[in-house]
Design an enzyme around this catalytic site. Sequence first.
Site, PDB file in Angstrom:
ATOM      1  N   TRP A 154       0.823  -1.215   0.000  1.00 19.00           N
ATOM      2  CA  TRP A 154       0.000   0.000   0.000  1.00 19.00           C
ATOM      3  C   TRP A 154       0.853   1.259   0.000  1.00 19.00           C
ATOM      4  O   TRP A 154       0.552   2.223  -0.723  1.00 19.00           O
ATOM      5  CB  TRP A 154      -0.993  -0.011   1.162  1.00 19.00           C
ATOM      6  CG  TRP A 154      -2.048  -1.052   0.958  1.00 19.00           C
ATOM      7  CD1 TRP A 154      -2.237  -2.181   1.705  1.00 19.00           C
ATOM      8  CD2 TRP A 154      -3.026  -1.104  -0.097  1.00 19.00           C
ATOM      9  NE1 TRP A 154      -3.281  -2.912   1.181  1.00 19.00           N
ATOM     10  CE2 TRP A 154      -3.774  -2.288   0.089  1.00 19.00           C
ATOM     11  CE3 TRP A 154      -3.339  -0.271  -1.172  1.00 19.00           C
ATOM     12  CZ2 TRP A 154      -4.818  -2.649  -0.766  1.00 19.00           C
ATOM     13  CZ3 TRP A 154      -4.380  -0.633  -2.025  1.00 19.00           C
ATOM     14  CH2 TRP A 154      -5.100  -1.803  -1.818  1.00 19.00           C
ATOM     15  N   LYS A 157     -12.410  -1.172   7.426  1.00 19.35           N
ATOM     16  CA  LYS A 157     -11.801  -2.228   8.234  1.00 19.35           C
ATOM     17  C   LYS A 157     -12.248  -2.099   9.693  1.00 19.35           C
ATOM     18  O   LYS A 157     -12.927  -2.952  10.222  1.00 19.35           O
ATOM     19  CB  LYS A 157     -10.279  -2.182   8.134  1.00 19.35           C
ATOM     20  CG  LYS A 157      -9.791  -2.596   6.743  1.00 19.35           C
ATOM     21  CD  LYS A 157      -8.985  -1.524   6.151  1.00 19.35           C
ATOM     22  CE  LYS A 157      -8.551  -1.705   4.730  1.00 19.35           C
ATOM     23  NZ  LYS A 157      -8.727  -2.925   4.031  1.00 19.35           N
ATOM     24  N   ASP A 161      -0.977   6.610   6.628  1.00 24.93           N
ATOM     25  CA  ASP A 161      -2.148   5.838   6.221  1.00 24.93           C
ATOM     26  C   ASP A 161      -2.435   4.839   7.341  1.00 24.93           C
ATOM     27  O   ASP A 161      -1.669   3.896   7.552  1.00 24.93           O
ATOM     28  CB  ASP A 161      -1.834   5.113   4.894  1.00 24.93           C
ATOM     29  CG  ASP A 161      -2.949   4.166   4.446  1.00 24.93           C
ATOM     30  OD1 ASP A 161      -3.966   4.035   5.159  1.00 24.93           O
ATOM     31  OD2 ASP A 161      -2.787   3.551   3.368  1.00 24.93           O
TER      32      ASP A 161
HETATM   33  N1  PMP Z   1      -4.218   1.599   2.394  1.00 28.27           N
HETATM   34  C1  PMP Z   1      -4.341   0.466   3.102  1.00 28.27           C
HETATM   35  C2  PMP Z   1      -3.466   0.252   4.292  1.00 28.27           C
HETATM   36  C3  PMP Z   1      -5.277  -0.499   2.722  1.00 28.27           C
HETATM   37  O1  PMP Z   1      -5.413  -1.626   3.415  1.00 28.27           O
HETATM   38  C4  PMP Z   1      -6.072  -0.282   1.580  1.00 28.27           C
HETATM   39  C5  PMP Z   1      -7.055  -1.332   1.126  1.00 28.27           C
HETATM   40  N2  PMP Z   1      -8.253  -1.293   1.709  1.00 28.27           N
HETATM   41  C6  PMP Z   1      -5.925   0.917   0.881  1.00 28.27           C
HETATM   42  C7  PMP Z   1      -4.985   1.821   1.314  1.00 28.27           C
HETATM   43  C8  PMP Z   1      -6.782   1.231  -0.299  1.00 28.27           C
HETATM   44  O2  PMP Z   1      -8.054   1.491   0.141  1.00 28.27           O
HETATM   45  P1  PMP Z   1      -9.291   1.780  -0.834  1.00 28.27           P
HETATM   46  O3  PMP Z   1      -9.577   0.507  -1.524  1.00 28.27           O
HETATM   47  O4  PMP Z   1     -10.358   2.210   0.114  1.00 28.27           O
HETATM   48  O5  PMP Z   1      -8.879   2.860  -1.756  1.00 28.27           O
END
Ligand code: PMP
Length: 363
Positions: free
Chosen positions: A100, A193, A169
């Site tokens: 990520w 989450k 994040d």
């Molecule tokens: N950052 C993290 C730590 C994630 O676990 C995720 C996946 N849910 C994301 C970013 C991307 O999130 P989204 O699918 O809501 O854009």
Amino acid sequence: MVINFGAGPAKLPREVFVEVQKELLNYANTGLSVMEISHRSKDYMTLHDATLQSVRDILNLPDNYKVILLQGGATGMFAGVALNLIGRTGTADYIVTGGWSSKAAKEAAKYGKVNLVLPKVSKYTTIPGQSTWNLDPNASYVYYCDNETADGTEFPFIPETNGVPLVVDMSSNIFSRPFDITKFGVVYAGAQKNFGPAGITVVIVREDLMNHALPITPAILNFKENFAANSEYNTPPTFIIYVVGKVLEWIKRSGGIKAMYENSIKKSKMVYDRIEKSAEFYSCPIDKPYQSRMNVVFRVGGKTGDEALEAEFLKGAQALKMLQLKGHRSVGGIRASLYNAVTLEDTETLVNYMDEFLAKHKK
Ligand code: PMP
């Protein structure tokens, strides 16, 4: 009843669903569903403001930290962070410790110069010590991902940036442990989450960092404009915010973030202990100090995993109604996500199953 170990969208408290179900057709005696009332109405604004206030209360935010609700997921914020902040000096430091943060760094590179603080690796199984980091004192900000959901690593410390604003994040571990907000410039997290359904991102911004947006920044991602509009620059996902508000209330009445933290330690320890007790059968690829409390990744059938055995493990788990345990497609194996709504009993059920599976297959 099934047990949901999914990584996100993830398990939410049953109590919340029951409340939502009860109110679904008639919200606050309006005769309407919360989904069909105006986002400018008093009834909606009351819950909207209460949700923002719950974020402040749970995290104990000082006045100079502002809370914004944005759409576009955490992925939207990969761009949003850079668009709002990289203009300060034109460069940013990225501590890439997993899939990520790697994606975030790639997205930010569209808007400025990205400096990778750590050497590139092919597998993310640890977090290199701070003394090895190549930080640029001139960076607009330092970025990291506190909990790498797919890889299963989590920071056991807050990086020291010597005054450079720190951006994090926390999509997969916010509201699961206390942290000192004053160490951060921006904290953001997608809801799906630990605190709600997919569709909203909570962004906490230190007030003085709202003035650096690049001129090309779309209004919809602009921190200052969205804060000024009380997170109603356009129509917000009202139903999602309503559910998030309910989950945050649930966190508060369940003992707050401290209780979430204590539970997370108990739950994750149970699974890691089970793995360690039989290292030749179950194995976790992550260095111990960096093992995530939220996403426990492990292999079945030896260090590199036996895919046939893992498929059998998942099938057996499914038969016992333990769902969504498959590892992320980028790493394989098994991943048990133990977010706030996952209980100690849920976790015990998993560990008991691991015991039984081991007894059945150990040579
Ligand atoms: N950052 C993290 C730590 C994630 O676990 C995720 C996946 N849910 C994301 C970013 C991307 O999130 P989204 O699918 O809501 O854009």
